[in-house]
Design a protein around this motif. Structure first.
Motif, PDB file in Angstrom:
ATOM      1  N   GLY A 190       0.832  -1.197   0.000  1.00  0.00           N
ATOM      2  CA  GLY A 190       0.000   0.000   0.000  1.00  0.00           C
ATOM      3  C   GLY A 190       0.863   1.243   0.000  1.00  0.00           C
ATOM      4  N   GLN A 191       0.256   2.350  -0.402  1.00  0.00           N
ATOM      5  CA  GLN A 191       1.001   3.599  -0.501  1.00  0.00           C
ATOM      6  C   GLN A 191       0.128   4.785  -0.114  1.00  0.00           C
ATOM      7  OE1 GLN A 191       1.854   3.310  -4.678  1.00  0.00           O
ATOM      8  NE2 GLN A 191       3.881   2.471  -4.342  1.00  0.00           N
ATOM      9  N   LYS A 192       0.796   5.864   0.200  1.00  0.00           N
ATOM     10  CA  LYS A 192       0.075   7.105   0.484  1.00  0.00           C
ATOM     11  C   LYS A 192      -0.362   7.765  -0.822  1.00  0.00           C
ATOM     12  CE  LYS A 192       1.414   9.325   4.352  1.00  0.00           C
ATOM     13  NZ  LYS A 192       2.271  10.083   5.291  1.00  0.00           N
ATOM     14  N   GLY A 193      -1.405   8.572  -0.715  1.00  0.00           N
ATOM     15  CA  GLY A 193      -1.837   9.374  -1.844  1.00  0.00           C
ATOM     16  C   GLY A 193      -0.995  10.634  -1.940  1.00  0.00           C
ATOM     17  N   ALA A 248       1.025  -1.764  11.700  1.00  0.00           N
ATOM     18  CA  ALA A 248       2.094  -2.027  12.680  1.00  0.00           C
ATOM     19  C   ALA A 248       3.384  -2.428  11.969  1.00  0.00           C
ATOM     20  CB  ALA A 248       1.653  -3.125  13.644  1.00  0.00           C
ATOM     21  N   ASN A 249       3.268  -3.297  10.952  1.00  0.00           N
ATOM     22  CA  ASN A 249       4.448  -3.686  10.164  1.00  0.00           C
ATOM     23  C   ASN A 249       5.099  -2.469   9.518  1.00  0.00           C
ATOM     24  OD1 ASN A 249       3.828  -6.363  10.723  1.00  0.00           O
ATOM     25  ND2 ASN A 249       3.016  -6.805   8.685  1.00  0.00           N
ATOM     26  N   SER A 250       4.257  -1.588   9.004  1.00  0.00           N
ATOM     27  CA  SER A 250       4.753  -0.412   8.290  1.00  0.00           C
ATOM     28  C   SER A 250       5.564   0.498   9.196  1.00  0.00           C
ATOM     29  CB  SER A 250       3.577   0.366   7.687  1.00  0.00           C
ATOM     30  OG  SER A 250       2.777  -0.468   6.880  1.00  0.00           O
ATOM     31  N   ASP A 265       5.046   7.777  12.592  1.00  0.00           N
ATOM     32  CA  ASP A 265       3.848   8.545  12.252  1.00  0.00           C
ATOM     33  C   ASP A 265       3.747   8.854  10.762  1.00  0.00           C
ATOM     34  OD1 ASP A 265       3.066   8.542  14.855  1.00  0.00           O
ATOM     35  OD2 ASP A 265       3.677  10.602  15.295  1.00  0.00           O
ATOM     36  N   VAL A 266       4.853   8.695  10.019  1.00  0.00           N
ATOM     37  CA  VAL A 266       4.818   8.984   8.585  1.00  0.00           C
ATOM     38  C   VAL A 266       3.889   8.021   7.856  1.00  0.00           C
ATOM     39  CG1 VAL A 266       6.716   7.487   7.815  1.00  0.00           C
ATOM     40  CG2 VAL A 266       6.295   9.671   6.651  1.00  0.00           C
ATOM     41  N   ILE A 267       3.588   6.889   8.469  1.00  0.00           N
ATOM     42  CA  ILE A 267       2.728   5.884   7.844  1.00  0.00           C
ATOM     43  C   ILE A 267       1.258   6.251   7.947  1.00  0.00           C
ATOM     44  CG2 ILE A 267       1.959   3.476   7.977  1.00  0.00           C
ATOM     45  CD1 ILE A 267       4.764   3.893   6.759  1.00  0.00           C
ATOM     46  N   ASP A 268       0.809   6.624   9.142  1.00  0.00           N
ATOM     47  CA  ASP A 268      -0.634   6.805   9.342  1.00  0.00           C
ATOM     48  C   ASP A 268      -1.045   8.256   9.556  1.00  0.00           C
ATOM     49  OD1 ASP A 268       0.561   7.002  11.817  1.00  0.00           O
ATOM     50  OD2 ASP A 268      -0.692   5.505  12.805  1.00  0.00           O
ATOM     51  N   LEU A 359       7.729  -8.663   6.290  1.00  0.00           N
ATOM     52  CA  LEU A 359       6.572  -7.918   6.769  1.00  0.00           C
ATOM     53  C   LEU A 359       5.861  -7.184   5.628  1.00  0.00           C
ATOM     54  CD1 LEU A 359       8.115  -6.291   9.978  1.00  0.00           C
ATOM     55  CD2 LEU A 359       6.832  -8.434   9.806  1.00  0.00           C
ATOM     56  N   PRO A 360       4.670  -7.627   5.225  1.00  0.00           N
ATOM     57  CA  PRO A 360       3.882  -6.832   4.273  1.00  0.00           C
ATOM     58  C   PRO A 360       3.550  -5.482   4.901  1.00  0.00           C
ATOM     59  CG  PRO A 360       3.017  -9.072   4.453  1.00  0.00           C
ATOM     60  CD  PRO A 360       3.995  -8.892   5.576  1.00  0.00           C
ATOM     61  N   ALA A 361       3.829  -4.395   4.185  1.00  0.00           N
ATOM     62  CA  ALA A 361       3.724  -3.074   4.812  1.00  0.00           C
ATOM     63  C   ALA A 361       3.330  -2.013   3.792  1.00  0.00           C
ATOM     64  CB  ALA A 361       5.057  -2.699   5.463  1.00  0.00           C
ATOM     65  N   TYR A 362       2.869  -0.879   4.325  1.00  0.00           N
ATOM     66  CA  TYR A 362       2.535   0.273   3.493  1.00  0.00           C
ATOM     67  C   TYR A 362       3.752   1.175   3.347  1.00  0.00           C
ATOM     68  CZ  TYR A 362      -2.165  -1.261   4.828  1.00  0.00           C
ATOM     69  OH  TYR A 362      -3.293  -2.009   5.049  1.00  0.00           O
TER      70      TYR A 362
END
Length: 420
Positions: A190-193, A248-250, A265-268, A359-362
Motif C-alpha cells: 500500500g502507498q500514500k496518496g 504495525a508492520n509499516s 507517524d509517517v505511515i498513518d 513484513l507486508p507493509a505500506y
C-alpha cells in the motif's frame, strides 16, 4: 512430462550467471531521464525478449515518441492473469566526483552489482525479464498468462504505466508485481496518496526603502503561514480493523529504514514538505506576490474535507489575510489486502528463500502501483535493493539479493499460474 515448481527453481539457479550478466548489461546503458535518449535501453530490452522467443510491442503513450512503452506476453488465453511492471529509465548521476566508480560500470565488485540503476530498478527489471525468459524457453505449462509492462519515463513524468492502465492493458489482471526496490524484509502492499498544495500570498508593492512603513510584503506574509505547516501532519488516516497488522508492520519498516525520532507517524499521518518557494522580482521592491508549493502525502482513508479543514486552520492560526490555497489531488491512498493470494504466496516464498521474516507493509511514498490498485488489481512491489544508494552516489545491489529475488519471483509465479 510437465515441469514442476522445483524444476523451474533449479533452472533459475542454473542460469544465475546469465541473470547477473543481464543486470550488468542494462546498467551499462546510459539512459538518464531526462538527459539521455531512452532508445538504446528500449532496443536492448526488445532484443533480449526476441532472443528468448518472446514477441514484444512498442506503444506511444502520453509522453510521446521519446518515451515509448513496451509490452509483451507469454502463457495461455485462459486462467490467472499476472502483470509484471517495471521501468528502464534512471535518474541522473549528479556530480561524477561523488562516485567511487564509473556510474555506468555495470560490473560486480566485492559481491555487489555497481552502477546507476542497480537498485532503482535495472536489476529488478532484469529479474522480471529473466523470469519470463526461463518460463518461455522451458516450455512450462502456465494456467494463465504473464504480461510485461515496461515504461521508460517513470523517473520524470510517470505517465507510461498510467497510460497502460487507462487504455486497457491491465484489464482483468488478477495480480500485479512491480519490481521496484524494497529489499527482502518487506513487501510493499500500500502507498500514500499525493496532493500538490499551492499557497499564494497577495501583498501590496512599495519601494524597498520604506518597506516597514509602506506596502505589504507577500513573502513575509507567506513565511508566517509556513511556520505552521507542521499542523497538517496532525491529520490521520482511517484504516479498517483488518489493516491493523499491516500498519504495525509499516511502522517497524519505517523505523528501520529512516531511523528518525517519531518516524512511525509517517505511515498513518499526513506528511507535508515545502519544496518550492517563489516571490519577489527586485531587491528594492516590496513583493506583492509569493507562492509556496507543498508536497502532501495522504495516508490511507484520508478524507479530503479533513485536509482542507486543516489547511484553513493553519491559515487562521497564522493570522495572515490574503493567502489562498489551491489543491491538485493526484492520487488517493491505496492498498492491497495482506490476505490476498498474491501477498500470501510472495511472503511464504520470501521467508522460505531467506529464512527470515518478511513484513507486508505500506509505503510512505507513492509509485506506479497506485494506477493498478485504482483499477482494483491486487498489486505489490518487491525487488532487490540497497536503499542507501538509490537516487544518490555509488548505487549498488548485492548479487545474492538479485539471485534470491529471481528465485522468489519464479516460485510465486508458479503458485499463481498453477505450476506445482
Amino acid at each position: 512430462m510437465e515441469l514442476t515448481k522445483a524444476d523451474l527453481h533449479r533452472e533459475v539457479l542454473k542460469a544465475k550467471d546469465e541473470l547477473i550478466a543481464l543486470c550488468c548489461d542494462l546498467i551499462k546503458i546510459k539512459n538518464q531521464s531526462p538527459i539521455d535518449s531512452q532508445r538504446p535501453a528500449i532496443d536492448f530490452v526488445r532484443a533480449y525478449l526476441a532472443s528468448q522467443g518472446i514477441e514484444s510491442q512498442e506503444h506511444i503513450g502520453d509522453a510521446g515518441e521519446a518515451y515509448p512503452i513496451v509490452t509483451a506476453r507469454i502463457g495461455s488465453d485462459e486462467g490467472f492473469r499476472v502483470v509484471l511492471n517495471g521501468h528502464v529509465d534512471v535518474v541522473p548521476v549528479g556530480q561524477a566526483s561523488g562516485w567511487r566508480f564509473d556510474p555506468f560500470l555495470g560490473e560486480v565488485v566485492d559481491g555487489k552489482i555497481c552502477g546507476r540503476g542497480a537498485s532503482d530498478m535495472k536489476c529488478g527489471l532484469a529479474v522480471l525479464l529473466f523470469s519470463m525468459a526461463i518460463l518461455k524457453r522451458s516450455g512450462a505449462v502456465l494456467a494463465g498468462d504473464i504480461r510485461l509492462h515496461m515504461a521508460c519515463d517513470e523517473e520524470i513524468a510517470g505517465t507510461g504505466t498510467k497510460w497502460l492502465c487507462e487504455n486497457g492493458f491491465a484489464e482483468g489482471a488478477d495480480a500485479v508485481m512491480v519490481g521496484e526496490p524494497t529489499g527482502h524484509d518487506t513487501i510493499e502492499i500500500g502507498q500514500k496518496g499525493i496532493l500538490h498544495l499551492t499557497l499564494t500570498a497577495h501583498g501590496v508593492p512599495g519601494h524597498g526603502s520604506t518597506g516597514k512603513y509602506k506596502g505589504e510584503n507577500a513573502i513575509l506574509k507567506l513565511a508566517r503561514v509556513l511556520l505552521h505547516v507542521d499542523r497538517l501532519t496532525e491529520v490521520a488516516g482511517h484504516f479498517d480493523p483488518e489493516q491493523a497488522q499491516a500498519v504495525a508492520n509499516s511502522k517497524i519498516i519505517a523505523k528501520r529504514t529512516i531511523q528518525a525520532p517519531g518516524v512511525g507517524d509517517v505511515i498513518d499521518h499526513l506528511s507535508a514538505n515545502v519544496g518550492v518557494i517563489e516571490g519577489g522580482g527586485k531587491i528594492n521592491q516590496v513583493p506583492d506576490l509569493a507562492t509556496a508549493k507543498i508536497d502532501v502525502r495522504l495516508p490511507y482513508g484520508t478524507v479530503r474535507e479533513e485536509v482542507v479543514a486543516a489547511v484553513d486552520d493553519m491559515l487562521a492560526q497564522a493570522g495572515a489575510e490574503g493567502v489562498e490555497a489551491r489543491y491538485e489531488w493526484i492520487a488517493e491512498g491505496n492498498a492491497t489486502d495482506d490476505a490476498s493470494p498474491l501477498v500470501v504466496s510472495l511472503k511464504r516464498n520470501i521467508e522460505a528463500v531467506w529464512g527470515e521474516e518478511c513484513l507486508p507493509a505500506y509505503q510512505w511514498a507513492s509509485s506506479d502501483a497506485a494506477h493498478y490498485r485504482k483499477l482494483g488489481c491486487p498489486t505489490i512491489q518487491f525487488g532487490p535493493a540497497n536503499n542507501a544508494g538509490i537516487h544518490g552516489y555509488n548505487e549498488d545491489v548485492d548479487v545474492e539479493d538479485v539471485v534470491r529475488a529471481a528465485e522468489i519471483y519464479m516460485l510465486t509465479l508458479c503458485d499463481l499460474l498453477g505450476v506445482e
